[in-house]
Design a protein around this motif. Structure first.
Motif, PDB file in Angstrom:
ATOM      1  N   ALA A 137      39.086  30.151  33.179  1.00 16.55           N
ATOM      2  CA  ALA A 137      39.449  30.974  34.164  1.00 16.55           C
ATOM      3  C   ALA A 137      38.503  31.736  34.986  1.00 16.55           C
ATOM      4  CB  ALA A 137      40.819  31.909  33.954  1.00 16.55           C
ATOM      5  N   PRO A 138      38.651  31.869  36.385  1.00 18.34           N
ATOM      6  CA  PRO A 138      37.411  32.570  36.864  1.00 18.34           C
ATOM      7  C   PRO A 138      37.490  34.135  36.672  1.00 18.34           C
ATOM      8  CG  PRO A 138      39.046  32.156  38.562  1.00 18.34           C
ATOM      9  CD  PRO A 138      39.501  31.289  37.312  1.00 18.34           C
ATOM     10  N   ASN A 139      36.469  35.035  36.727  1.00 14.20           N
ATOM     11  CA  ASN A 139      36.576  36.539  36.638  1.00 14.20           C
ATOM     12  C   ASN A 139      37.306  37.051  37.664  1.00 14.20           C
ATOM     13  OD1 ASN A 139      35.183  36.491  34.072  1.00 14.20           O
ATOM     14  ND2 ASN A 139      33.078  36.456  35.191  1.00 14.20           N
ATOM     15  N   PRO A 140      38.188  37.818  37.467  1.00 16.91           N
ATOM     16  CA  PRO A 140      39.011  38.599  38.564  1.00 16.91           C
ATOM     17  C   PRO A 140      37.919  39.498  39.425  1.00 16.91           C
ATOM     18  CG  PRO A 140      39.607  39.630  36.495  1.00 16.91           C
ATOM     19  CD  PRO A 140      38.689  38.474  36.394  1.00 16.91           C
ATOM     20  N   THR A 141      38.178  39.112  40.859  1.00 15.50           N
ATOM     21  CA  THR A 141      37.352  40.331  41.670  1.00 15.50           C
ATOM     22  C   THR A 141      38.079  41.568  41.642  1.00 15.50           C
ATOM     23  OG1 THR A 141      36.705  38.192  42.950  1.00 15.50           O
ATOM     24  CG2 THR A 141      36.445  40.743  43.962  1.00 15.50           C
ATOM     25  N   PRO A 142      37.207  42.849  41.328  1.00 17.02           N
ATOM     26  CA  PRO A 142      37.956  44.006  41.365  1.00 17.02           C
ATOM     27  C   PRO A 142      38.393  44.380  43.038  1.00 17.02           C
ATOM     28  CG  PRO A 142      35.752  44.176  40.774  1.00 17.02           C
ATOM     29  CD  PRO A 142      36.090  42.821  40.953  1.00 17.02           C
TER      30      PRO A 142
END
Length: 71
Positions: A2-7
């Motif tokens: 899964a991609p890292n979430p964008t804050p």
């Protein structure tokens, strides 16, 4: 994987600009400028060190912001 979430984006606002303001006024101003969470703390209050996007912290002495920082 899964991609890292964008804050979420934080307001482009310097915490130093709140130092010296009355605490109530500083809190209203911070919310108006887009801070999702604003907390006022007494000097020496124990706080956790996790960084929370969109949170602005105020250390309040005698009703005025003595220190301000993100997270």
């Amino acid at each position: 994987m899964a991609p890292n979430p964008t804050p979420p984006a934080e307001p482009q606002d310097s915490p130093d600009g709140y130092v010296g303001l009355e605490a109530d006024r500083a809190e209203r101003l911070a919310r108006d400028r887009g801070w999702s969470t604003v907390r006022s703390l007494e000097p020496g209050t124990i706080v956790t060190m996790e960084y929370r996007f969109g949170r602005l912290n105020f250390e309040v002495r005698d009703g005025r912001v003595a220190r301000a920082w993100k997270g």
